[in-house]
Motif scaffolding. Sequence first.
Motif, PDB file in Angstrom:
ATOM      1  N   ILE A 238     -31.095 -11.372  -7.243  1.00  0.00           N
ATOM      2  CA  ILE A 238     -30.044 -11.383  -6.223  1.00  0.00           C
ATOM      3  C   ILE A 238     -28.847 -12.224  -6.646  1.00  0.00           C
ATOM      4  O   ILE A 238     -27.811 -12.216  -5.975  1.00  0.00           O
ATOM      5  CB  ILE A 238     -30.577 -11.872  -4.863  1.00  0.00           C
ATOM      6  CG1 ILE A 238     -31.065 -13.318  -4.941  1.00  0.00           C
ATOM      7  CG2 ILE A 238     -31.673 -10.945  -4.357  1.00  0.00           C
ATOM      8  CD1 ILE A 238     -31.392 -13.924  -3.578  1.00  0.00           C
ATOM      9  N   PHE A 239     -28.981 -12.962  -7.757  1.00  0.00           N
ATOM     10  CA  PHE A 239     -27.868 -13.767  -8.258  1.00  0.00           C
ATOM     11  C   PHE A 239     -28.043 -13.950  -9.747  1.00  0.00           C
ATOM     12  O   PHE A 239     -29.159 -14.174 -10.228  1.00  0.00           O
ATOM     13  CB  PHE A 239     -27.823 -15.140  -7.571  1.00  0.00           C
ATOM     14  CG  PHE A 239     -26.734 -16.052  -8.099  1.00  0.00           C
ATOM     15  CD1 PHE A 239     -25.481 -16.056  -7.514  1.00  0.00           C
ATOM     16  CD2 PHE A 239     -26.970 -16.893  -9.184  1.00  0.00           C
ATOM     17  CE1 PHE A 239     -24.475 -16.893  -8.006  1.00  0.00           C
ATOM     18  CE2 PHE A 239     -25.975 -17.724  -9.675  1.00  0.00           C
ATOM     19  CZ  PHE A 239     -24.719 -17.728  -9.094  1.00  0.00           C
ATOM     20  N   PHE A 240     -26.929 -13.855 -10.495  1.00  0.00           N
ATOM     21  CA  PHE A 240     -26.961 -14.126 -11.929  1.00  0.00           C
ATOM     22  C   PHE A 240     -25.624 -14.705 -12.350  1.00  0.00           C
ATOM     23  O   PHE A 240     -24.566 -14.204 -11.972  1.00  0.00           O
ATOM     24  CB  PHE A 240     -27.239 -12.846 -12.729  1.00  0.00           C
ATOM     25  CG  PHE A 240     -27.380 -13.083 -14.209  1.00  0.00           C
ATOM     26  CD1 PHE A 240     -28.628 -13.283 -14.768  1.00  0.00           C
ATOM     27  CD2 PHE A 240     -26.269 -13.113 -15.033  1.00  0.00           C
ATOM     28  CE1 PHE A 240     -28.774 -13.513 -16.130  1.00  0.00           C
ATOM     29  CE2 PHE A 240     -26.387 -13.342 -16.396  1.00  0.00           C
ATOM     30  CZ  PHE A 240     -27.643 -13.537 -16.944  1.00  0.00           C
ATOM     31  N   ARG A 241     -25.701 -15.750 -13.160  1.00  0.00           N
ATOM     32  CA  ARG A 241     -24.475 -16.351 -13.688  1.00  0.00           C
ATOM     33  C   ARG A 241     -24.746 -16.888 -15.081  1.00  0.00           C
ATOM     34  O   ARG A 241     -25.749 -17.573 -15.306  1.00  0.00           O
ATOM     35  CB  ARG A 241     -23.999 -17.499 -12.785  1.00  0.00           C
ATOM     36  CG  ARG A 241     -22.678 -18.121 -13.228  1.00  0.00           C
ATOM     37  CD  ARG A 241     -22.350 -19.345 -12.394  1.00  0.00           C
ATOM     38  NE  ARG A 241     -21.009 -19.838 -12.658  1.00  0.00           N
ATOM     39  CZ  ARG A 241     -20.546 -21.013 -12.258  1.00  0.00           C
ATOM     40  NH1 ARG A 241     -21.331 -21.816 -11.540  1.00  0.00           N
ATOM     41  NH2 ARG A 241     -19.319 -21.398 -12.544  1.00  0.00           N
ATOM     42  N   ASN A 242     -23.861 -16.552 -16.008  1.00  0.00           N
ATOM     43  CA  ASN A 242     -23.899 -17.132 -17.347  1.00  0.00           C
ATOM     44  C   ASN A 242     -22.581 -17.852 -17.578  1.00  0.00           C
ATOM     45  O   ASN A 242     -21.512 -17.295 -17.331  1.00  0.00           O
ATOM     46  CB  ASN A 242     -24.107 -16.046 -18.405  1.00  0.00           C
ATOM     47  CG  ASN A 242     -23.976 -16.582 -19.825  1.00  0.00           C
ATOM     48  OD1 ASN A 242     -22.921 -16.476 -20.438  1.00  0.00           O
ATOM     49  ND2 ASN A 242     -25.049 -17.166 -20.332  1.00  0.00           N
ATOM     50  N   LYS A 243     -22.665 -19.086 -18.038  1.00  0.00           N
ATOM     51  CA  LYS A 243     -21.460 -19.890 -18.186  1.00  0.00           C
ATOM     52  C   LYS A 243     -21.555 -20.762 -19.423  1.00  0.00           C
ATOM     53  O   LYS A 243     -22.603 -21.358 -19.700  1.00  0.00           O
ATOM     54  CB  LYS A 243     -21.241 -20.774 -16.955  1.00  0.00           C
ATOM     55  CG  LYS A 243     -19.869 -21.430 -16.886  1.00  0.00           C
ATOM     56  CD  LYS A 243     -19.718 -22.214 -15.603  1.00  0.00           C
ATOM     57  CE  LYS A 243     -18.275 -22.679 -15.414  1.00  0.00           C
ATOM     58  NZ  LYS A 243     -17.758 -23.465 -16.555  1.00  0.00           N
ATOM     59  N   THR A 244     -20.468 -20.821 -20.159  1.00  0.00           N
ATOM     60  CA  THR A 244     -20.388 -21.749 -21.276  1.00  0.00           C
ATOM     61  C   THR A 244     -20.451 -23.166 -20.743  1.00  0.00           C
ATOM     62  O   THR A 244     -19.741 -23.512 -19.790  1.00  0.00           O
ATOM     63  CB  THR A 244     -19.082 -21.540 -22.062  1.00  0.00           C
ATOM     64  OG1 THR A 244     -19.035 -20.206 -22.548  1.00  0.00           O
ATOM     65  CG2 THR A 244     -18.989 -22.516 -23.229  1.00  0.00           C
ATOM     66  N   THR A 245     -21.296 -23.988 -21.318  1.00  0.00           N
ATOM     67  CA  THR A 245     -21.418 -25.370 -20.859  1.00  0.00           C
ATOM     68  C   THR A 245     -20.347 -26.227 -21.503  1.00  0.00           C
ATOM     69  O   THR A 245     -20.092 -26.125 -22.700  1.00  0.00           O
ATOM     70  CB  THR A 245     -22.809 -25.935 -21.193  1.00  0.00           C
ATOM     71  OG1 THR A 245     -23.101 -25.712 -22.579  1.00  0.00           O
ATOM     72  CG2 THR A 245     -23.869 -25.252 -20.356  1.00  0.00           C
ATOM     73  N   ALA A 246     -19.712 -27.036 -20.692  1.00  0.00           N
ATOM     74  CA  ALA A 246     -18.640 -27.920 -21.160  1.00  0.00           C
ATOM     75  C   ALA A 246     -19.052 -29.367 -20.943  1.00  0.00           C
ATOM     76  O   ALA A 246     -19.940 -29.674 -20.145  1.00  0.00           O
ATOM     77  CB  ALA A 246     -17.343 -27.623 -20.406  1.00  0.00           C
ATOM     78  N   GLN A 247     -18.389 -30.254 -21.662  1.00  0.00           N
ATOM     79  CA  GLN A 247     -18.739 -31.666 -21.571  1.00  0.00           C
ATOM     80  C   GLN A 247     -18.483 -32.232 -20.188  1.00  0.00           C
ATOM     81  O   GLN A 247     -19.162 -33.160 -19.756  1.00  0.00           O
ATOM     82  CB  GLN A 247     -17.941 -32.462 -22.620  1.00  0.00           C
ATOM     83  CG  GLN A 247     -18.351 -32.169 -24.049  1.00  0.00           C
ATOM     84  CD  GLN A 247     -17.591 -33.027 -25.043  1.00  0.00           C
ATOM     85  OE1 GLN A 247     -16.609 -33.674 -24.705  1.00  0.00           O
ATOM     86  NE2 GLN A 247     -18.054 -33.046 -26.282  1.00  0.00           N
ATOM     87  N   ASP A 248     -17.516 -31.653 -19.469  1.00  0.00           N
ATOM     88  CA  ASP A 248     -17.169 -32.201 -18.162  1.00  0.00           C
ATOM     89  C   ASP A 248     -17.919 -31.537 -17.019  1.00  0.00           C
ATOM     90  O   ASP A 248     -17.645 -31.819 -15.852  1.00  0.00           O
ATOM     91  CB  ASP A 248     -15.652 -32.085 -17.931  1.00  0.00           C
ATOM     92  CG  ASP A 248     -15.165 -30.642 -17.972  1.00  0.00           C
ATOM     93  OD1 ASP A 248     -15.938 -29.780 -18.422  1.00  0.00           O
ATOM     94  OD2 ASP A 248     -14.014 -30.392 -17.578  1.00  0.00           O
ATOM     95  N   GLU A 249     -18.870 -30.642 -17.330  1.00  0.00           N
ATOM     96  CA  GLU A 249     -19.645 -29.981 -16.288  1.00  0.00           C
ATOM     97  C   GLU A 249     -21.101 -29.927 -16.730  1.00  0.00           C
ATOM     98  O   GLU A 249     -21.460 -29.230 -17.667  1.00  0.00           O
ATOM     99  CB  GLU A 249     -19.121 -28.577 -16.013  1.00  0.00           C
ATOM    100  CG  GLU A 249     -19.773 -27.915 -14.811  1.00  0.00           C
ATOM    101  CD  GLU A 249     -19.116 -26.593 -14.463  1.00  0.00           C
ATOM    102  OE1 GLU A 249     -19.201 -26.203 -13.288  1.00  0.00           O
ATOM    103  OE2 GLU A 249     -18.522 -25.972 -15.352  1.00  0.00           O
TER     104      GLU A 249
END
Length: 311
Positions: free
Chosen positions: A213-224
């Motif tokens: 029901i939910f999917f997210r792919n995100k590049t990880t950054a130093q500030d997050e």
Amino acid sequence: MSPAAARSSFLKAQPPAIAVEFAADRVAIVSVDRGPGGATVSAHGVERLAPGVLAPQLNGRNVQDANSAGDALRRLIDAAGLRGTRAALVLPDAVARVSIVSFETVPSSAADLEQLIRWQVRKSVPFAIDTAQVSWDRGSGNDFVVTVARRDIIEEYEAVCARAGLHAGLVDLATFNLINAVLASGAPDGDWMLVHLTVGDASIAIVRGHDLIFFRNKTTAQDESVEDLVHQTAMYHEDRLGGGRFARVVVSGLAAGAAAETRRNIEARFGVPVEAVDPRGAATLRDRIAAAPELLEALAAPVGILVREVA
């Protein structure tokens, strides 16, 4: 019924006995035997790749050094003593865009449905939809899990397999098949979250029963931090998806790095123990296979794709 996430594959076929997973920093191979007692991991291998050999991304060249990647895969095949030529292929989440789309009315014609889905997702990717491999599967109600990737990028990974003597007859994403590995031991009662951490990015999935029901792919950054991404997802789950307390939180990628702190922070946020992904609910390991956390993580997605039709 097999999980919706599992069936959202680029190519539809019965799973072979061998699976290969490419990640940014490694290649893994797994062979599974099926018998009356269930699935058993009969052979496996994992080899680390030098930085820069693979560069998983949505809209650029992924296989930077085909010789190194192909040689690593060939060594794994030889060491494991595998003789098959058909293989399932698990790719990094970063190579595709995953969307969950909903329609008020679903066309009865498969051709009309395909046209509608392609029209719906065409603006979500930075390339022409007619150059893309598009796959979908129906979730709950009129929701569809749609996966879009550049066809030539998929072919880069397939070519590495071919260089090592394997034909990739089934292609899917890592997180989908981590979900399969979890669901093989039964769907949790209530919504549950999977967090998949890799070199450079993170994927978060929420599953309700067998439905993604939910999917997210995100590049990880130093500030997050990963914890921030998880918190944002939890808020969305409560505000937009009618969710409450998660029944389970499963994390892949805690075997290395700041594992202890990440685990504690996520556990504190949700008030439930964080579980490491474990493929042994999907396929048993033979006694000679050590069950170190790093190995279990490497085996999970390849095992997941091999048991997807019998989970």
